[in-house]
Design an enzyme around this catalytic site. Sequence first.
Site, PDB file in Angstrom:
ATOM      1  N   HIS A  12       0.536  -1.581  -0.243  1.00 18.54           N
ATOM      2  CA  HIS A  12      -0.175  -0.642   0.189  1.00 18.54           C
ATOM      3  C   HIS A  12       0.510   1.338  -0.041  1.00 18.54           C
ATOM      4  CE1 HIS A  12      -2.362   2.876   2.331  1.00 18.54           C
ATOM      5  NE2 HIS A  12      -2.934   3.096   1.079  1.00 18.54           N
TER       6      HIS A  12
HETATM    7 CA    CA Z   1       0.507  -0.479  -4.410  1.00 15.56          CA
END
Ligand code: CA
Length: 388
Positions: free
Chosen positions: A179
């Site tokens: 992320h």
């Molecule tokens: Ca990513």
Amino acid sequence: ENGIVRPKGINVSFHLNPEIEQHHFGHSHPMKPWRLTLSKGLIISYGMHAAMDTYVARQATEEEMEDFHTTDYLDYLRTAEVAIPDDSEEKPHNLGGSDCPIFEGLFDYCALYSGASIDAARKLCNGQSDIAINWSGGLHHAKKNEASGFCYANDIVLAILQLLRQHPRVLYIDIDVHHGDGVEEAFWSTDRVLTVSLHKYDPVCFFPGTGDLERNGPQSEDNPGAHHAINVPLNDGIDDDQYIYLFETVVGRCVDKFRPTAIVLQCGADSLAGDRLGRFNVQVQGHGACVSYCKSLNLPLLLVGGGGYTPRNVARAWAHETSIAIGCSDTIDPEIPLHTPYREHFRHTTLFPTLEQILGEPKPNKNSPKKIQDIVEHITEQLRFVNA
Ligand code: CA
Ligand code: VJV
Ligand code: ZN
């Protein structure tokens, strides 16, 4: 050489500095700056450098890095003493543990990869480049006051801040398997940057544990940045077909609603099948399709690297993506040229090994068609709040 010609009308700049590649995170640390040497060797052996403007990056100045980072953190980064990584206690600015060790030349390493991304962004701003590439950048976890997940300075945030001087709206897309939390958080409170990250999501077992579908920016009345963070949480084993479908659908809808005037694509290669830290079944073709799609939007485009822990696959992906940028991906020979440095390191002689060649047995795909549809529906709903 190899029939590579300079493309007419589209200028690609390539930002690098061989000094970056010389740094070592320590014995058996997954992040290997040497993967940049392998990538560059492949790019040059195909003759692609002849079709780009190459710039040797300078170090970013402390003042430039202060556009995002605190003076206190930068001072610490510059003066920290090299030490054996130790995870036994909380460290100032999260420096000195095994993920973010303090190694020889750390500050120069950070200033160099940041300088390359800042220079690349400036080439896009002044119109000298249509696509600018810095494979040494893409270090998306770094926070303004601390290091995180192998990232010390956030070159992406610094580059986007440069683009925002000229561009009203910047779209940031992150295909690293992790992320893109540092970039997301940095632009949490503005409606001038829309961030989109695709990643493996598991709040317990996978770093950094954030990035669920519902995370769309702080939802307060007075936050213009509310709804301007898009997250695509995925499970192990996603394949090219699903990945390309999601990428084109989600990014396509973001472009329609947000109308960006520039795009930054973080091309973390740890989303590839066979990555030492990754969990996906994405192939070089699927990873590259994301670059092709962004290029087809005909907006100033900054390509940066990111993760990627199986160097031979990182080099394949970034060489293929360089060929897409300059427009010769359909004409180059998929057989890795005989004079490529470290050619035997690639194990297979093709740029596009099959899943069987990479993995033996492919990982089971834990992403159901329903999950993919639910993601598209949630994001479509979320984008109702986003307007140019
Ligand atoms: Ca990513
Ligand atoms: O999962 C974590 C954090 C821990 C604490 C520290 N130990 C070493 C690992 C677990 C919770 N960190 C992740 C960080 C991933 C960063 C990804 C960066 C990017 O690709 O998104 C962008 C460039 C993690 N996963 C795996 C490791 N750390 C890891 C670190 C090592 C290691 C093996 C695995 C550090 C040193 C050595 N081996 C020798
Ligand atoms: Zn990563």
